[in-house]
Design a protein around this motif. Sequence first.
Motif, PDB file in Angstrom:
ATOM      1  N   PRO A 101       0.736  -1.349   0.143  1.00 29.15           N
ATOM      2  CA  PRO A 101       0.085   0.003  -0.051  1.00 29.15           C
ATOM      3  C   PRO A 101       0.761   1.211  -0.105  1.00 29.15           C
ATOM      4  O   PRO A 101       0.617   2.089  -0.742  1.00 29.15           O
ATOM      5  N   PHE A 105       0.600   4.154  -2.887  1.00 27.45           N
ATOM      6  CA  PHE A 105       0.156   5.415  -2.782  1.00 27.45           C
ATOM      7  C   PHE A 105       1.350   6.485  -2.955  1.00 27.45           C
ATOM      8  O   PHE A 105       1.041   7.625  -3.432  1.00 27.45           O
ATOM      9  N   THR A 106       2.398   6.095  -2.501  1.00 27.53           N
ATOM     10  CA  THR A 106       3.581   6.944  -2.879  1.00 27.53           C
ATOM     11  C   THR A 106       3.949   7.577  -4.078  1.00 27.53           C
ATOM     12  O   THR A 106       4.250   8.433  -4.682  1.00 27.53           O
ATOM     13  N   ASN A 109       1.089   9.143  -5.989  1.00 25.32           N
ATOM     14  CA  ASN A 109       1.211  10.629  -5.896  1.00 25.32           C
ATOM     15  C   ASN A 109       2.427  11.406  -6.447  1.00 25.32           C
ATOM     16  O   ASN A 109       2.138  12.437  -6.808  1.00 25.32           O
ATOM     17  N   PRO A 166     -14.113  -4.322  -5.820  1.00 24.55           N
ATOM     18  CA  PRO A 166     -13.026  -3.423  -5.541  1.00 24.55           C
ATOM     19  C   PRO A 166     -12.106  -3.646  -6.949  1.00 24.55           C
ATOM     20  O   PRO A 166     -12.330  -4.372  -7.770  1.00 24.55           O
ATOM     21  N   ILE A 167     -11.325  -2.410  -7.360  1.00 27.95           N
ATOM     22  CA  ILE A 167     -10.236  -2.509  -8.470  1.00 27.95           C
ATOM     23  C   ILE A 167      -9.014  -2.385  -7.448  1.00 27.95           C
ATOM     24  O   ILE A 167      -8.664  -1.418  -6.936  1.00 27.95           O
ATOM     25  N   VAL A 168      -8.197  -3.442  -8.053  1.00 27.77           N
ATOM     26  CA  VAL A 168      -6.882  -3.433  -7.031  1.00 27.77           C
ATOM     27  C   VAL A 168      -5.896  -2.788  -8.128  1.00 27.77           C
ATOM     28  O   VAL A 168      -5.627  -3.316  -9.036  1.00 27.77           O
ATOM     29  N   GLY A 169      -4.942  -1.957  -7.509  1.00 23.74           N
ATOM     30  CA  GLY A 169      -3.758  -1.638  -7.973  1.00 23.74           C
ATOM     31  C   GLY A 169      -3.894  -0.280  -8.526  1.00 23.74           C
ATOM     32  O   GLY A 169      -4.560   0.643  -8.128  1.00 23.74           O
ATOM     33  N   GLY A 172      -6.495   1.622 -10.380  1.00 23.38           N
ATOM     34  CA  GLY A 172      -7.805   2.449  -9.527  1.00 23.38           C
ATOM     35  C   GLY A 172      -7.124   3.598  -9.012  1.00 23.38           C
ATOM     36  O   GLY A 172      -8.059   4.760  -8.917  1.00 23.38           O
ATOM     37  N   LEU A 173      -6.123   3.669  -8.095  1.00 20.67           N
ATOM     38  CA  LEU A 173      -5.764   4.311  -7.257  1.00 20.67           C
ATOM     39  C   LEU A 173      -5.485   5.819  -7.955  1.00 20.67           C
ATOM     40  O   LEU A 173      -5.616   6.799  -7.290  1.00 20.67           O
ATOM     41  N   ILE A 175      -6.818   7.101 -10.557  1.00 19.11           N
ATOM     42  CA  ILE A 175      -7.614   8.120 -11.066  1.00 19.11           C
ATOM     43  C   ILE A 175      -8.622   8.331  -9.572  1.00 19.11           C
ATOM     44  O   ILE A 175      -9.116   9.550  -9.291  1.00 19.11           O
ATOM     45  N   GLY A 176      -8.675   7.464  -8.721  1.00 16.23           N
ATOM     46  CA  GLY A 176      -9.046   7.563  -7.409  1.00 16.23           C
ATOM     47  C   GLY A 176      -8.491   8.913  -6.770  1.00 16.23           C
ATOM     48  O   GLY A 176      -9.083   9.782  -6.015  1.00 16.23           O
ATOM     49  N   LEU A 177      -7.172   8.855  -6.409  1.00 16.94           N
ATOM     50  CA  LEU A 177      -6.311  10.091  -6.024  1.00 16.94           C
ATOM     51  C   LEU A 177      -6.040  10.977  -7.007  1.00 16.94           C
ATOM     52  O   LEU A 177      -6.344  12.238  -6.238  1.00 16.94           O
ATOM     53  N   MET A 180      -8.921  13.722  -6.156  1.00 17.84           N
ATOM     54  CA  MET A 180      -8.853  14.521  -4.867  1.00 17.84           C
ATOM     55  C   MET A 180      -8.139  15.682  -5.302  1.00 17.84           C
ATOM     56  O   MET A 180      -7.860  16.909  -4.560  1.00 17.84           O
TER      57      MET A 180
ATOM     58  N   TYR B  58      -4.381  -1.258  -1.261  1.00 16.03           N
ATOM     59  CA  TYR B  58      -4.317  -0.480  -2.390  1.00 16.03           C
ATOM     60  C   TYR B  58      -5.521  -0.879  -3.481  1.00 16.03           C
ATOM     61  O   TYR B  58      -5.008  -1.169  -4.639  1.00 16.03           O
ATOM     62  N   HIS B  59      -6.697  -0.780  -3.088  1.00 13.77           N
ATOM     63  CA  HIS B  59      -7.785  -0.938  -4.021  1.00 13.77           C
ATOM     64  C   HIS B  59      -8.839   0.065  -3.725  1.00 13.77           C
ATOM     65  O   HIS B  59      -8.680   0.826  -2.998  1.00 13.77           O
ATOM     66  N   VAL B  60      -9.533   0.257  -4.785  1.00 13.17           N
ATOM     67  CA  VAL B  60     -10.691   1.303  -4.813  1.00 13.17           C
ATOM     68  C   VAL B  60     -12.032   0.629  -4.845  1.00 13.17           C
ATOM     69  O   VAL B  60     -12.017  -0.536  -5.448  1.00 13.17           O
ATOM     70  N   LEU B  68     -16.017   5.809  -9.268  1.00 10.44           N
ATOM     71  CA  LEU B  68     -14.895   5.044  -8.459  1.00 10.44           C
ATOM     72  C   LEU B  68     -14.582   6.042  -7.402  1.00 10.44           C
ATOM     73  O   LEU B  68     -14.461   7.200  -7.462  1.00 10.44           O
ATOM     74  N   LEU B  70     -11.915   6.140  -3.380  1.00 15.57           N
ATOM     75  CA  LEU B  70     -11.012   5.493  -2.435  1.00 15.57           C
ATOM     76  C   LEU B  70     -11.728   4.830  -1.279  1.00 15.57           C
ATOM     77  O   LEU B  70     -12.685   5.408  -0.873  1.00 15.57           O
TER      78      LEU B  70
END
Lengths: 262, 262, 262, 262
Positions: A101, A105-106, A109, A166-169, A172-173, A175-177, A180, B58-60, B68, B70
Amino acid sequence: MKSRIRFLKDLDPISLKDPILIQGLPGVGNVGKLGVSHMIQELKAIYFAELFSYTFPYHVLVNNDGILRLLRNEFWFSQLSKSGGKHDVIFITGDYQSQTPEGQFTIVNMILDLAEKYKVSQIYTLGGYATGSVSKYPRVFGTATSLSLIKQLKDEEIEINESGGPIVGASGLLIGLGKMRGIEGACLLGETSGFMADALSAKVVLEKLIKLVEIELDLGPLAIKAQNLTKLIDQMKQKQRHRPGTRRQESEEEKDDLSYIG
Amino acid sequence: MKSRIRFLKDLDPISLKDPILIQGLPGVGNVGKLGVSHMIQELKAIYFAELFSYTFPYHVLVNNDGILRLLRNEFWFSQLSKSGGKHDVIFITGDYQSQTPEGQFTIVNMILDLAEKYKVSQIYTLGGYATGSVSKYPRVFGTATSLSLIKQLKDEEIEINESGGPIVGASGLLIGLGKMRGIEGACLLGETSGFMADALSAKVVLEKLIKLVEIELDLGPLAIKAQNLTKLIDQMKQKQRHRPGTRRQESEEEKDDLSYIG
Amino acid sequence: MKSRIRFLKDLDPISLKDPILIQGLPGVGNVGKLGVSHMIQELKAIYFAELFSYTFPYHVLVNNDGILRLLRNEFWFSQLSKSGGKHDVIFITGDYQSQTPEGQFTIVNMILDLAEKYKVSQIYTLGGYATGSVSKYPRVFGTATSLSLIKQLKDEEIEINESGGPIVGASGLLIGLGKMRGIEGACLLGETSGFMADALSAKVVLEKLIKLVEIELDLGPLAIKAQNLTKLIDQMKQKQRHRPGTRRQESEEEKDDLSYIG
Amino acid sequence: MKSRIRFLKDLDPISLKDPILIQGLPGVGNVGKLGVSHMIQELKAIYFAELFSYTFPYHVLVNNDGILRLLRNEFWFSQLSKSGGKHDVIFITGDYQSQTPEGQFTIVNMILDLAEKYKVSQIYTLGGYATGSVSKYPRVFGTATSLSLIKQLKDEEIEINESGGPIVGASGLLIGLGKMRGIEGACLLGETSGFMADALSAKVVLEKLIKLVEIELDLGPLAIKAQNLTKLIDQMKQKQRHRPGTRRQESEEEKDDLSYIG
């Protein structure tokens, strides 16, 4: 610093016209990486930056010339606007996506920092959706972070992912982050068995993507790869049919034959 | 920053009257999350903040509309004092609780920072206590960080957890670390099989909680969910009784049937 | 600070003449550690610094005199230039190499800080390449971070690692990250079964290395160790041949006999 | 801050006369914790500080009165010099020792900060050495970080640990890292089966320890615990002898009976 981006070309942010970002990293069926690698090659994208990370595993790769190199994610760009395109494009692919994770996330970002620097307005991520069986007509599923993008996906007859699953990896992250930070995005997932690097799934995903983002792209080379893969699968199936043996043996052989084709 | 709380409403701390905090996150039998979600719905609580964390996986998730988002923990409030209640209430629930010590300690401390900001005087955490078998009359166990609260639990005929055994996860840590900051707390655990999301266990926990904290709450909808669950279990049991087959087969079927009902 | 280097001698950087760094840590067949330990002993290297790290496991070792000590990596130097050598040498070996990405990257970067301080121009790392079977004439594989070094490896008839496969651990990372700092490097891997600490593999690696870096070194003691190991393996094989018993038993015995010889 | 020590009494460092530190945490056979807990009780030690850590697991404990508390390590002191003793003593025990390298190193360094603050001159750590079989006359093994202490251990007929093997956990790390700060230390390990909390092993370790550090201590209560344990084991063995059944069954029963007795 656990991760860093090294710039190989001093790409001035203002030199890109309304850029969008398209990411495909290794993952289910390698759909995302196959798709983005094809775009990089066909659109003659230029390699301008690379990301290294403590969160990748502690091994290195050796190139064909014997030269050793670190694991990395790669940043390429294509100034499609110069030949009349609507958007310039930044592509991201690489050897690996982090399996922790914190790493995910790092890195995501850091990619978004770069996206902000270049004023990226939209992010598209490509990936695979494993079904466990080979389909000759793989579907494309989609999700997004804005209702207007959801509508565009529907207009292109992309099936909206409404399962709540869930969408893993990274696909997904990112576009989710990204949301924000005010960057809208969509994630396109190609149906795939999950047993092999799936050029056919990558092709159908790109067919949808290039309509969404209005890019002209020759899908021929990918279509050939996909046909070769289909032939290979058909041959393997025929061999199995003509082999003598008990049902038990056949099922064991099938299992062997359908193991991952990289 | 590995985790952060994003405020959606600028809720002035002085606007809450003697607030208490009630937390129920996913966990054993989902008792805590079911209970707090019911309170949020019935008490028309308002969503005012959300917590994101690198320590979540690390999933959404994808909403029903295809959007989608977080993984998050959610903060809601209810100004029950406006309709004559003794306390205003902050509720915490969410998609996930961290599965690493560092994640748990970090997030619990961020929640306690928020609790201090709003001058929360007491924390109640809800959870499940797995017994491995379905009970029609589940018990409620309790523990607390002050002897005066222990006494109140006993007055409500909550069984005091005197085993010395461990309580795993956020429901224990939040009141344990809360005490270090001078906020007293109690943890209520509903007996549950552990095989399904247990609305009956959530109901009996809420029955005890609302007496402790003097909140009026309609438990009807939860009671109906609990009845439906009970009927479902009874039907499954009857089916098993009427099925032909050896004892060995029956026990295997039972195992299947009693797998987790989400 | 998760890791630190403690200096036991105040070795002035300017006192070393054109130093190179040679690293061999525990790993496959212990080839790297055996090789570098042999060089340290034969070249009468001086122990000048040691590295301790939170990323090593939480155990300690006991010396033969009963004295307890922490796990460590060791830094030794040899002023070969004083007796006419082309390079002074810094050797690195140790009890352990970290088994986490963060540990590996952190420690390798600390080693590179030291290498920069002493103006190291080249790094050589030694390791083993496991094949699963004992070879009487183990090969030496190589990779490097510059084409000029690749050429030198080829000139010494080292087989260039062109598979594109990964190299796991510090021997790959040190030269991969070293290149990012402008220090070129090569990694030599000796073919080894992987079932024992392989003195023969270490010997053939050193034979190649000392030609590459023009160091005079007596390989006699290592050759004797290698011969003893070969005799031991031959004896074990003969015993197996002369033992009565079914084939099944023999194969089980072989498995026992070929277990790791440390 | 991942870990912190909370002081319950403002113990002035100058109030302790030539203090030594004795640590016994949960571990093999619980020898260390049993031994130090006995000393704390018999020597009427005073509880003055406690350590909390993110690196402990994310669960809490419930006391007999139903009060919930965090996992902790405990600091106690005994001013034995006031009744003619040679040293005042700081004791460390606790619920848990960290199971991660980072946790172990961090906590051990915090303990050493405290040891330096109180000018501790020597550290003794107690633990168990698992042999897999019950011994009526368990031996005591020792290691230390100075040759003078090794000599003292030998004078007390403690067997010096010369195997070179690793010692896992806080009892090794504390004296290993202590030496880096100029505090000498010894580690005493009592032979134990590893199958149960072993009061007899704790007793023989304390017999050696109190001679080394010249402390008067009533070992009676521990001797009684040890006798009760021995009786229990004898009874279990006799039961097994008198039980009918095939050899296979007996061996299975024995395995059950010898499972961990906490």
